[in-house]
Design an enzyme around this catalytic site. Sequence first.
Site: not given
Length: 421
Positions: A90, A144, A164, A194, A244
Amino acid sequence: MKLTVVGGGSTYTPELIDGFARLRDTLPVEELVLVDPAADRLELVGGLARRIFARQGHAGRVVTTSDLDAAVDGADAVLLQLRVGGQAARQQDETWPLECGCVGQETTGAGGLAKALRTVPVVLDIAERVRRANPDAWIIDFTNPVGIVTRALLQAGHRAVGLCNVAIGLQRKFAALLGVAPADVHLDHVGLNHLTWETGVRLGGPEGEDVLPRLLAEHGEAVAADLRLPRPLLDRLGVVPSYYLRYYYAHDEVVDELRTKPSRAAEVAEMERQLLQMYGDPALDEKPALLAKRGGAYYSEAAVDLAAALLGGAGSPYQVVNTYNRGTLPFLPDDAVIEVPAAVGGKGAAPLPVADVDPLYAGLMANVTAYEDLALDAALRGGRDRVFRALLAHPLVGQYAYAEQLTDRLIAHNREHLAWA
Protein backbone atom coordinates in the site's frame (compact mmCIF):
# COMPACT_ATOMS: atom_id res chain seq x y z
CA MET A 1 -24.26 -21.31 10.72
CA LYS A 2 -20.56 -21.16 9.88
CA LEU A 3 -18.89 -17.97 8.63
CA THR A 4 -15.29 -17.65 7.53
CA VAL A 5 -13.29 -14.42 7.37
CA VAL A 6 -10.33 -14.58 4.99
CA GLY A 7 -7.84 -12.01 6.23
CA GLY A 8 -9.03 -12.63 9.78
CA GLY A 9 -5.74 -11.35 11.19
CA SER A 10 -6.53 -7.83 9.96
CA THR A 11 -6.76 -5.08 12.53
CA TYR A 12 -10.21 -4.43 10.98
CA THR A 13 -11.50 -7.74 12.34
CA PRO A 14 -12.53 -6.64 15.86
CA GLU A 15 -14.94 -4.18 14.22
CA LEU A 16 -16.51 -7.15 12.45
CA ILE A 17 -16.51 -9.24 15.63
CA ASP A 18 -18.24 -6.49 17.55
CA GLY A 19 -21.00 -6.46 14.93
CA PHE A 20 -21.42 -10.22 15.03
CA ALA A 21 -21.69 -10.09 18.80
CA ARG A 22 -24.18 -7.20 18.98
CA LEU A 23 -26.32 -8.35 16.07
CA ARG A 24 -26.48 -12.05 16.86
CA ASP A 25 -30.26 -12.09 16.56
CA THR A 26 -29.93 -10.86 12.97
CA LEU A 27 -27.12 -13.28 12.11
CA PRO A 28 -26.93 -16.25 14.51
CA VAL A 29 -23.35 -17.38 13.91
CA GLU A 30 -22.48 -20.66 15.58
CA GLU A 31 -18.92 -20.95 14.29
CA LEU A 32 -16.74 -18.06 13.17
CA VAL A 33 -13.44 -18.98 11.54
CA LEU A 34 -10.66 -16.44 11.16
CA VAL A 35 -8.05 -17.52 8.63
CA ASP A 36 -4.80 -15.70 7.95
CA PRO A 37 -1.21 -16.71 7.08
CA ALA A 38 0.16 -14.23 9.65
CA ALA A 39 0.03 -16.46 12.74
CA ASP A 40 1.26 -13.79 15.17
CA ARG A 41 -1.44 -11.27 14.20
CA LEU A 42 -4.07 -13.99 14.05
CA GLU A 43 -3.35 -15.07 17.61
CA LEU A 44 -3.80 -11.52 18.92
CA VAL A 45 -6.96 -10.82 16.93
CA GLY A 46 -8.44 -14.24 17.70
CA GLY A 47 -7.91 -13.81 21.41
CA LEU A 48 -9.65 -10.43 21.41
CA ALA A 49 -12.48 -11.87 19.29
CA ARG A 50 -13.17 -14.56 21.87
CA ARG A 51 -13.15 -12.01 24.69
CA ILE A 52 -15.60 -9.75 22.80
CA PHE A 53 -17.94 -12.69 22.27
CA ALA A 54 -17.67 -13.65 25.93
CA ARG A 55 -18.29 -10.12 27.17
CA GLN A 56 -21.42 -9.79 25.07
CA GLY A 57 -22.70 -13.26 25.90
CA HIS A 58 -22.38 -14.69 22.40
CA ALA A 59 -22.38 -18.48 22.46
CA GLY A 60 -20.63 -18.86 19.10
CA ARG A 61 -17.23 -20.47 18.75
CA VAL A 62 -14.27 -18.50 17.35
CA VAL A 63 -11.69 -20.61 15.53
CA THR A 64 -8.36 -19.40 14.17
CA THR A 65 -6.33 -21.19 11.52
CA SER A 66 -3.86 -20.70 8.70
CA ASP A 67 -5.39 -23.61 6.75
CA LEU A 68 -7.64 -22.01 4.13
CA ASP A 69 -9.22 -25.25 2.94
CA ALA A 70 -10.19 -26.24 6.48
CA ALA A 71 -11.45 -22.73 7.14
CA VAL A 72 -13.87 -22.67 4.20
CA ASP A 73 -15.00 -26.29 4.51
CA GLY A 74 -18.74 -26.22 5.18
CA ALA A 75 -18.88 -22.42 5.43
CA ASP A 76 -22.23 -20.83 4.60
CA ALA A 77 -20.59 -17.50 3.76
CA VAL A 78 -17.01 -16.38 3.29
CA LEU A 79 -15.99 -12.75 3.81
CA LEU A 80 -12.90 -11.54 1.95
CA GLN A 81 -10.89 -8.72 3.53
CA LEU A 82 -7.36 -9.48 2.43
CA ARG A 83 -4.49 -7.22 1.40
CA VAL A 84 -1.94 -8.89 -0.87
CA GLY A 85 1.47 -7.43 -0.08
CA GLY A 86 0.30 -5.87 3.19
CA GLN A 87 0.82 -2.25 4.18
CA ALA A 88 4.22 -2.23 2.45
CA ALA A 89 2.52 -2.67 -0.92
CA ARG A 90 0.00 0.00 0.00
CA GLN A 91 2.83 2.38 0.82
CA GLN A 92 4.19 1.84 -2.68
CA ASP A 93 0.76 2.28 -4.29
CA GLU A 94 0.47 5.67 -2.61
CA THR A 95 4.00 6.80 -3.48
CA TRP A 96 5.26 5.97 -6.97
CA PRO A 97 2.26 7.45 -8.88
CA LEU A 98 3.11 10.82 -7.32
CA GLU A 99 6.48 10.69 -9.10
CA CYS A 100 4.53 11.08 -12.35
CA GLY A 101 2.20 13.79 -11.05
CA CYS A 102 -0.74 11.42 -10.57
CA VAL A 103 -2.79 10.64 -7.47
CA GLY A 104 -1.25 7.96 -5.28
CA GLN A 105 -4.13 6.00 -3.77
CA GLU A 106 -4.70 2.33 -3.06
CA THR A 107 -8.09 1.88 -4.74
CA THR A 108 -8.12 4.23 -7.73
CA GLY A 109 -5.73 5.47 -10.37
CA ALA A 110 -2.42 3.69 -10.92
CA GLY A 111 -2.18 2.49 -7.30
CA GLY A 112 -5.64 0.97 -7.54
CA LEU A 113 -4.63 -0.87 -10.71
CA ALA A 114 -1.56 -2.26 -8.95
CA LYS A 115 -3.74 -3.53 -6.13
CA ALA A 116 -6.14 -5.14 -8.62
CA LEU A 117 -3.30 -6.93 -10.40
CA ARG A 118 -1.98 -8.32 -7.12
CA THR A 119 -5.38 -9.22 -5.75
CA VAL A 120 -7.58 -10.71 -8.48
CA PRO A 121 -5.58 -13.94 -9.03
CA VAL A 122 -5.39 -14.59 -5.29
CA VAL A 123 -9.10 -13.98 -4.75
CA LEU A 124 -10.06 -16.24 -7.66
CA ASP A 125 -7.94 -19.05 -6.20
CA ILE A 126 -9.66 -18.62 -2.84
CA ALA A 127 -13.08 -18.59 -4.50
CA GLU A 128 -12.38 -21.85 -6.32
CA ARG A 129 -11.52 -23.47 -3.00
CA VAL A 130 -14.75 -22.14 -1.52
CA ARG A 131 -16.72 -23.56 -4.45
CA ARG A 132 -15.12 -26.98 -4.03
CA ALA A 133 -15.85 -26.94 -0.30
CA ASN A 134 -19.46 -25.72 -0.61
CA PRO A 135 -20.84 -24.65 -4.00
CA ASP A 136 -23.80 -22.98 -2.26
CA ALA A 137 -21.64 -20.69 -0.11
CA TRP A 138 -21.87 -16.95 -0.61
CA ILE A 139 -18.74 -14.85 -1.03
CA ILE A 140 -18.95 -11.31 0.35
CA ASP A 141 -16.11 -9.20 -0.98
CA PHE A 142 -14.84 -6.25 1.02
CA THR A 143 -11.41 -6.46 -0.62
CA ASN A 144 -10.46 -3.42 -2.70
CA PRO A 145 -10.79 -2.50 -5.45
CA VAL A 146 -14.24 -3.97 -4.74
CA GLY A 147 -15.75 -3.30 -8.17
CA ILE A 148 -12.98 -5.05 -10.11
CA VAL A 149 -12.64 -7.92 -7.64
CA THR A 150 -16.41 -8.52 -7.55
CA ARG A 151 -16.56 -8.46 -11.33
CA ALA A 152 -13.80 -11.08 -11.48
CA LEU A 153 -15.74 -13.28 -9.06
CA LEU A 154 -19.04 -12.94 -10.91
CA GLN A 155 -17.50 -13.55 -14.32
CA ALA A 156 -15.98 -16.76 -12.96
CA GLY A 157 -19.45 -17.90 -11.91
CA HIS A 158 -19.11 -17.48 -8.15
CA ARG A 159 -21.98 -16.61 -5.82
CA ALA A 160 -20.58 -13.22 -4.85
CA VAL A 161 -21.68 -9.77 -3.78
CA GLY A 162 -19.39 -6.79 -3.25
CA LEU A 163 -19.67 -4.57 -0.19
CA CYS A 164 -18.37 -1.09 0.64
CA ASN A 165 -18.92 1.06 3.72
CA VAL A 166 -19.25 4.41 1.90
CA ALA A 167 -23.05 4.21 1.61
CA ILE A 168 -23.70 3.12 5.19
CA GLY A 169 -21.29 5.79 6.43
CA LEU A 170 -23.17 8.52 4.56
CA GLN A 171 -26.50 7.09 5.71
CA ARG A 172 -25.39 7.39 9.34
CA LYS A 173 -24.02 10.92 8.87
CA PHE A 174 -27.16 12.12 7.11
CA ALA A 175 -29.38 10.54 9.76
CA ALA A 176 -27.48 12.37 12.50
CA LEU A 177 -27.75 15.68 10.67
CA LEU A 178 -31.47 15.19 10.06
CA GLY A 179 -32.19 13.92 13.58
CA VAL A 180 -33.72 10.62 12.47
CA ALA A 181 -32.91 6.95 12.90
CA PRO A 182 -30.46 5.50 10.32
CA ALA A 183 -33.03 2.88 9.31
CA ASP A 184 -35.33 5.70 8.19
CA VAL A 185 -32.79 7.00 5.65
CA HIS A 186 -32.75 5.45 2.18
CA LEU A 187 -30.12 6.67 -0.28
CA ASP A 188 -30.52 7.09 -4.01
CA HIS A 189 -26.94 5.92 -4.32
CA VAL A 190 -25.64 5.43 -7.86
CA GLY A 191 -22.32 4.73 -9.51
CA LEU A 192 -19.41 2.34 -9.34
CA ASN A 193 -17.45 1.35 -6.27
CA HIS A 194 -15.60 4.45 -5.01
CA LEU A 195 -17.25 6.49 -7.76
CA THR A 196 -20.72 7.24 -6.43
CA TRP A 197 -23.18 10.07 -5.95
CA GLU A 198 -26.15 10.46 -3.63
CA THR A 199 -28.83 11.86 -5.94
CA GLY A 200 -31.56 11.60 -3.33
CA VAL A 201 -31.96 11.10 0.42
CA ARG A 202 -35.37 9.59 1.19
CA LEU A 203 -37.12 9.19 4.49
CA GLY A 204 -38.99 5.98 5.17
CA GLY A 205 -37.95 3.87 2.20
CA PRO A 206 -37.16 3.86 -1.54
CA GLU A 207 -40.37 5.76 -2.34
CA GLY A 208 -40.17 8.20 0.59
CA GLU A 209 -39.83 11.97 0.56
CA ASP A 210 -36.55 13.22 -0.93
CA VAL A 211 -34.99 15.54 1.66
CA LEU A 212 -31.64 16.02 -0.12
CA PRO A 213 -32.40 19.66 -1.01
CA ARG A 214 -33.18 20.38 2.65
CA LEU A 215 -30.08 18.51 3.76
CA LEU A 216 -27.86 20.61 1.50
CA ALA A 217 -29.62 23.86 2.39
CA GLU A 218 -29.41 23.33 6.15
CA HIS A 219 -26.23 21.28 6.49
CA GLY A 220 -24.28 21.91 3.29
CA GLU A 221 -21.26 23.33 5.09
CA ALA A 222 -20.91 20.26 7.29
CA VAL A 223 -21.32 17.87 4.36
CA ALA A 224 -18.82 19.82 2.22
CA ALA A 225 -16.27 19.95 5.04
CA ASP A 226 -16.54 16.20 5.52
CA LEU A 227 -15.94 15.63 1.79
CA ARG A 228 -13.23 18.31 1.66
CA LEU A 229 -14.98 19.89 -1.32
CA PRO A 230 -16.26 23.48 -1.64
CA ARG A 231 -19.81 24.12 -0.53
CA PRO A 232 -20.60 26.03 -3.77
CA LEU A 233 -19.70 22.92 -5.77
CA LEU A 234 -22.27 20.83 -3.89
CA ASP A 235 -24.86 23.55 -4.41
CA ARG A 236 -24.17 23.60 -8.16
CA LEU A 237 -24.27 19.81 -8.44
CA GLY A 238 -27.28 19.34 -6.21
CA VAL A 239 -25.97 15.92 -5.20
CA VAL A 240 -23.50 14.55 -2.66
CA PRO A 241 -20.49 12.84 -4.26
CA SER A 242 -18.53 10.30 -2.28
CA TYR A 243 -15.25 11.56 -0.85
CA TYR A 244 -13.40 9.54 -3.51
CA LEU A 245 -14.67 12.01 -6.12
CA ARG A 246 -12.22 14.55 -4.69
CA TYR A 247 -9.49 12.63 -6.54
CA TYR A 248 -11.28 13.58 -9.78
CA TYR A 249 -12.75 16.99 -8.98
CA ALA A 250 -9.59 18.33 -7.27
CA HIS A 251 -6.87 16.08 -8.68
CA ASP A 252 -3.98 18.54 -8.79
CA GLU A 253 -4.83 19.93 -5.36
CA VAL A 254 -4.81 16.41 -3.92
CA VAL A 255 -1.48 15.56 -5.59
CA ASP A 256 0.10 18.67 -4.04
CA GLU A 257 -1.23 17.65 -0.62
CA LEU A 258 -0.05 14.06 -0.91
CA ARG A 259 3.45 15.19 -1.83
CA THR A 260 3.80 17.22 1.34
CA LYS A 261 2.45 14.95 4.07
CA PRO A 262 2.97 11.39 5.33
CA SER A 263 1.13 8.76 3.32
CA ARG A 264 -2.07 7.25 4.60
CA ALA A 265 -0.26 3.90 4.52
CA ALA A 266 2.33 5.21 6.99
CA GLU A 267 -0.42 6.50 9.28
CA VAL A 268 -2.26 3.18 9.12
CA ALA A 269 0.91 1.19 9.75
CA GLU A 270 1.50 3.13 12.97
CA MET A 271 -2.14 2.67 13.97
CA GLU A 272 -1.86 -1.05 13.31
CA ARG A 273 1.22 -1.26 15.53
CA GLN A 274 -0.69 0.38 18.38
CA LEU A 275 -3.84 -1.67 17.79
CA LEU A 276 -2.00 -4.98 17.80
CA GLN A 277 -0.34 -3.99 21.05
CA MET A 278 -3.79 -3.26 22.51
CA TYR A 279 -5.20 -6.52 21.18
CA GLY A 280 -2.56 -8.40 23.10
CA ASP A 281 -3.86 -7.05 26.42
CA PRO A 282 -5.79 -9.94 28.04
CA ALA A 283 -7.98 -7.42 29.87
CA LEU A 284 -9.27 -5.84 26.63
CA ASP A 285 -12.69 -7.27 25.74
CA GLU A 286 -14.15 -4.61 23.42
CA LYS A 287 -12.99 -2.87 20.27
CA PRO A 288 -10.74 0.09 21.21
CA ALA A 289 -11.68 3.65 20.26
CA LEU A 290 -8.56 3.92 18.08
CA LEU A 291 -10.06 1.38 15.68
CA ALA A 292 -12.55 4.02 14.50
CA LYS A 293 -9.64 5.94 12.95
CA ARG A 294 -8.40 2.85 11.10
CA GLY A 295 -11.21 3.04 8.52
CA GLY A 296 -14.07 0.70 7.70
CA ALA A 297 -16.62 2.40 9.93
CA TYR A 298 -19.94 0.52 10.10
CA TYR A 299 -18.42 -2.30 8.04
CA SER A 300 -19.61 -4.84 10.58
CA GLU A 301 -23.22 -3.71 10.45
CA ALA A 302 -23.25 -3.68 6.66
CA ALA A 303 -21.62 -7.13 6.54
CA VAL A 304 -24.05 -8.64 9.06
CA ASP A 305 -27.03 -7.18 7.22
CA LEU A 306 -25.84 -8.51 3.87
CA ALA A 307 -24.89 -11.97 5.12
CA ALA A 308 -28.20 -12.31 6.97
CA ALA A 309 -30.22 -11.40 3.87
CA LEU A 310 -28.25 -13.76 1.63
CA LEU A 311 -28.60 -16.62 4.10
CA GLY A 312 -32.34 -16.19 4.62
CA GLY A 313 -32.14 -14.40 7.95
CA ALA A 314 -33.40 -11.07 9.20
CA GLY A 315 -31.26 -8.80 7.04
CA SER A 316 -32.72 -5.68 5.44
CA PRO A 317 -34.41 -6.38 2.10
CA TYR A 318 -32.83 -3.29 0.47
CA GLN A 319 -29.10 -2.69 0.69
CA VAL A 320 -26.42 -0.84 -1.27
CA VAL A 321 -24.14 -3.46 -2.80
CA ASN A 322 -21.87 -4.13 -5.76
CA THR A 323 -23.40 -6.46 -8.33
CA TYR A 324 -24.00 -6.90 -12.06
CA ASN A 325 -25.64 -3.99 -13.85
CA ARG A 326 -28.10 -6.14 -15.82
CA GLY A 327 -29.58 -3.14 -17.63
CA THR A 328 -30.02 -0.98 -14.54
CA LEU A 329 -27.81 1.74 -16.02
CA PRO A 330 -28.51 1.51 -19.77
CA PHE A 331 -25.32 3.35 -20.72
CA LEU A 332 -23.16 0.58 -19.18
CA PRO A 333 -22.71 -3.06 -20.24
CA ASP A 334 -24.92 -5.62 -18.49
CA ASP A 335 -21.84 -7.29 -16.95
CA ALA A 336 -20.45 -4.06 -15.50
CA VAL A 337 -20.43 -4.10 -11.70
CA ILE A 338 -22.31 -1.14 -10.27
CA GLU A 339 -22.92 0.09 -6.73
CA VAL A 340 -26.62 0.80 -6.18
CA PRO A 341 -29.47 -0.11 -3.83
CA ALA A 342 -30.61 -3.66 -4.46
CA ALA A 343 -33.17 -6.16 -3.24
CA VAL A 344 -31.13 -8.80 -1.43
CA GLY A 345 -32.27 -12.33 -0.63
CA GLY A 346 -31.36 -15.98 -0.92
CA LYS A 347 -30.90 -15.70 -4.69
CA GLY A 348 -28.53 -12.77 -4.47
CA ALA A 349 -28.81 -9.05 -5.20
CA ALA A 350 -31.15 -7.54 -7.78
CA PRO A 351 -30.58 -3.81 -8.43
CA LEU A 352 -33.57 -1.56 -7.88
CA PRO A 353 -34.62 0.77 -10.72
CA VAL A 354 -32.51 3.92 -10.99
CA ALA A 355 -33.71 7.28 -12.30
CA ASP A 356 -32.04 8.76 -15.38
CA VAL A 357 -28.45 9.68 -14.57
CA ASP A 358 -27.11 13.13 -15.41
CA PRO A 359 -24.51 12.93 -18.24
CA LEU A 360 -22.05 14.67 -15.92
CA TYR A 361 -21.93 11.49 -13.85
CA ALA A 362 -22.86 8.94 -16.51
CA GLY A 363 -19.89 9.94 -18.64
CA LEU A 364 -17.40 9.44 -15.85
CA MET A 365 -19.01 6.11 -14.90
CA ALA A 366 -18.71 4.90 -18.50
CA ASN A 367 -15.07 5.98 -18.65
CA VAL A 368 -14.14 4.23 -15.41
CA THR A 369 -16.13 1.13 -16.40
CA ALA A 370 -14.03 0.89 -19.56
CA TYR A 371 -10.90 1.21 -17.44
CA GLU A 372 -12.13 -1.53 -15.08
CA ASP A 373 -12.73 -3.84 -18.04
CA LEU A 374 -9.15 -3.30 -19.20
CA ALA A 375 -7.83 -3.60 -15.64
CA LEU A 376 -9.52 -6.96 -15.17
CA ASP A 377 -8.11 -8.15 -18.50
CA ALA A 378 -4.63 -7.16 -17.30
CA ALA A 379 -5.17 -8.91 -13.95
CA LEU A 380 -6.32 -12.13 -15.62
CA ARG A 381 -3.90 -12.30 -18.55
CA GLY A 382 -0.99 -10.07 -17.59
CA GLY A 383 1.40 -8.31 -19.92
CA ARG A 384 2.92 -4.85 -20.07
CA ASP A 385 0.73 -3.72 -22.95
CA ARG A 386 -2.47 -4.59 -21.07
CA VAL A 387 -1.26 -2.62 -18.05
CA PHE A 388 -0.46 0.34 -20.30
CA ARG A 389 -3.88 0.22 -21.95
CA ALA A 390 -5.65 0.20 -18.58
CA LEU A 391 -3.62 3.17 -17.35
CA LEU A 392 -4.16 5.12 -20.56
CA ALA A 393 -7.92 4.56 -20.20
CA HIS A 394 -8.08 5.78 -16.60
CA PRO A 395 -9.30 9.40 -16.34
CA LEU A 396 -6.78 10.06 -13.54
CA VAL A 397 -3.93 9.18 -15.96
CA GLY A 398 -5.04 9.57 -19.57
CA GLN A 399 -1.77 10.76 -21.16
CA TYR A 400 0.49 8.31 -22.95
CA ALA A 401 3.72 9.65 -21.40
CA TYR A 402 2.28 9.22 -17.90
CA ALA A 403 0.91 5.79 -18.79
CA GLU A 404 4.34 4.65 -20.03
CA GLN A 405 6.14 5.83 -16.89
CA LEU A 406 3.48 4.44 -14.56
CA THR A 407 3.52 1.07 -16.31
CA ASP A 408 7.25 0.72 -15.72
CA ARG A 409 6.95 1.76 -12.08
CA LEU A 410 3.95 -0.48 -11.42
CA ILE A 411 5.72 -3.56 -12.75
CA ALA A 412 8.98 -2.74 -10.97
CA HIS A 413 7.27 -2.31 -7.59
CA ASN A 414 4.99 -5.36 -7.91
CA ARG A 415 7.14 -7.92 -9.73
CA GLU A 416 7.09 -10.37 -6.83
CA HIS A 417 3.26 -10.47 -6.95
CA LEU A 418 2.88 -10.73 -10.74
CA ALA A 419 3.36 -14.26 -12.10
CA TRP A 420 3.87 -12.95 -15.64
CA ALA A 421 6.38 -10.20 -14.86
